[in-house]
Design a protein around this motif. Sequence first.
Motif, PDB file in Angstrom:
ATOM      1  N   ILE A  35       0.701  -1.201   0.011  1.00  0.00           N
ATOM      2  CA  ILE A  35      -0.122   0.113  -0.185  1.00  0.00           C
ATOM      3  C   ILE A  35       0.870   1.059   0.271  1.00  0.00           C
ATOM      4  N   LEU A  36       1.907   1.177   0.760  1.00  0.00           N
ATOM      5  CA  LEU A  36       2.737   2.319   0.876  1.00  0.00           C
ATOM      6  C   LEU A  36       3.504   2.662  -0.378  1.00  0.00           C
ATOM      7  N   LEU A  37       4.014   1.345  -1.002  1.00  0.00           N
ATOM      8  CA  LEU A  37       4.683   1.629  -2.100  1.00  0.00           C
ATOM      9  C   LEU A  37       3.982   2.052  -3.459  1.00  0.00           C
ATOM     10  N   SER A  38       2.585   1.566  -3.322  1.00  0.00           N
ATOM     11  CA  SER A  38       1.674   2.183  -4.447  1.00  0.00           C
ATOM     12  C   SER A  38       1.458   3.616  -4.205  1.00  0.00           C
ATOM     13  N   SER A  39       1.237   4.146  -2.846  1.00  0.00           N
ATOM     14  CA  SER A  39       1.239   5.481  -2.681  1.00  0.00           C
ATOM     15  C   SER A  39       2.357   6.042  -3.330  1.00  0.00           C
ATOM     16  N   PHE A  40       3.693   5.558  -3.027  1.00  0.00           N
ATOM     17  CA  PHE A  40       4.678   6.342  -3.590  1.00  0.00           C
ATOM     18  C   PHE A  40       4.831   6.403  -5.179  1.00  0.00           C
ATOM     19  N   ILE A  41       4.344   5.326  -5.718  1.00  0.00           N
ATOM     20  CA  ILE A  41       4.328   5.284  -7.169  1.00  0.00           C
ATOM     21  C   ILE A  41       3.317   6.261  -7.748  1.00  0.00           C
ATOM     22  N   ILE A  42       2.320   6.113  -7.206  1.00  0.00           N
ATOM     23  CA  ILE A  42       0.942   7.029  -7.686  1.00  0.00           C
ATOM     24  C   ILE A  42       1.472   8.503  -7.378  1.00  0.00           C
ATOM     25  N   SER A  43       2.239   8.986  -6.517  1.00  0.00           N
ATOM     26  CA  SER A  43       2.512  10.288  -6.012  1.00  0.00           C
ATOM     27  C   SER A  43       3.671  10.740  -7.014  1.00  0.00           C
ATOM     28  N   PHE A  44       4.576   9.591  -7.489  1.00  0.00           N
ATOM     29  CA  PHE A  44       5.501   9.948  -8.353  1.00  0.00           C
ATOM     30  C   PHE A  44       4.854  10.298  -9.651  1.00  0.00           C
ATOM     31  N   ILE A  45       4.209   9.465 -10.230  1.00  0.00           N
ATOM     32  CA  ILE A  45       3.498   9.790 -11.561  1.00  0.00           C
ATOM     33  C   ILE A  45       2.568  10.708 -11.618  1.00  0.00           C
ATOM     34  N   PHE A  46       1.688  10.863 -10.411  1.00  0.00           N
ATOM     35  CA  PHE A  46       0.663  12.047 -10.689  1.00  0.00           C
ATOM     36  C   PHE A  46       0.771  13.249  -9.317  1.00  0.00           C
ATOM     37  N   PRO A  47       1.671  14.087  -9.660  1.00  0.00           N
ATOM     38  CA  PRO A  47       2.264  14.820  -8.456  1.00  0.00           C
ATOM     39  C   PRO A  47       0.741  15.934  -8.499  1.00  0.00           C
ATOM     40  N   VAL A  48       0.576  16.235  -7.330  1.00  0.00           N
ATOM     41  CA  VAL A  48      -0.621  17.420  -7.114  1.00  0.00           C
ATOM     42  C   VAL A  48       0.432  18.643  -6.619  1.00  0.00           C
ATOM     43  N   ILE A  49       1.279  18.492  -5.830  1.00  0.00           N
ATOM     44  CA  ILE A  49       1.810  19.937  -5.384  1.00  0.00           C
ATOM     45  C   ILE A  49       3.163  19.974  -6.056  1.00  0.00           C
ATOM     46  N   LEU A  50       3.491  21.026  -6.879  1.00  0.00           N
ATOM     47  CA  LEU A  50       4.781  21.031  -7.589  1.00  0.00           C
ATOM     48  C   LEU A  50       5.385  22.516  -7.032  1.00  0.00           C
ATOM     49  N   TYR A  51       6.566  22.293  -6.233  1.00  0.00           N
ATOM     50  CA  TYR A  51       7.043  23.544  -5.923  1.00  0.00           C
ATOM     51  C   TYR A  51       8.117  24.005  -7.136  1.00  0.00           C
ATOM     52  N   LYS A  52       8.042  25.087  -7.582  1.00  0.00           N
ATOM     53  CA  LYS A  52       8.944  25.525  -8.845  1.00  0.00           C
ATOM     54  C   LYS A  52      10.427  25.716  -8.244  1.00  0.00           C
ATOM     55  N   ASP A  53      10.708  26.082  -7.048  1.00  0.00           N
ATOM     56  CA  ASP A  53      12.058  26.180  -6.524  1.00  0.00           C
ATOM     57  C   ASP A  53      12.647  25.112  -5.948  1.00  0.00           C
ATOM     58  N   LYS A  54      11.891  24.153  -5.869  1.00  0.00           N
ATOM     59  CA  LYS A  54      12.469  22.982  -5.227  1.00  0.00           C
ATOM     60  C   LYS A  54      12.807  21.781  -6.114  1.00  0.00           C
TER      61      LYS A  54
END
Length: 102
Positions: A17-36
């Motif tokens: 479950i935690l690995l799936s969360s990481f993969i989905i967050s990697f593919i579909f990011p919601v928060i993108l910080y431009k300076d990071k």
Amino acid sequence: MDISNHITNNKNWWFKILLSSFIISFIFPVILYKDKSSTYNVITNSFGSIVGGLVFFALVYLITRLFKKRLSDNQIKTVLLISFSFWWILQILNHYNFKIAL
């Protein structure tokens, strides 16, 4: 079954479950910080996804505890999968700029 027994007996399930969360967050990011960096963005998105799914799971689990109902191992897995799936769907929809207010 108690949640602590479930976690100790099903560590691979929680890891998936935690690995799936990481993969989905990697593919579909919601928060993108431009300076990071992109690594920072992936970590913050995956942390948010994991926290959101766990909060939703905890709410459902606490509601069942209020009614004095014990969940079986399979029921805990089902509730865990549904709560994280709900959060993943919200994350994917927010990635594509659908306006969802929580």
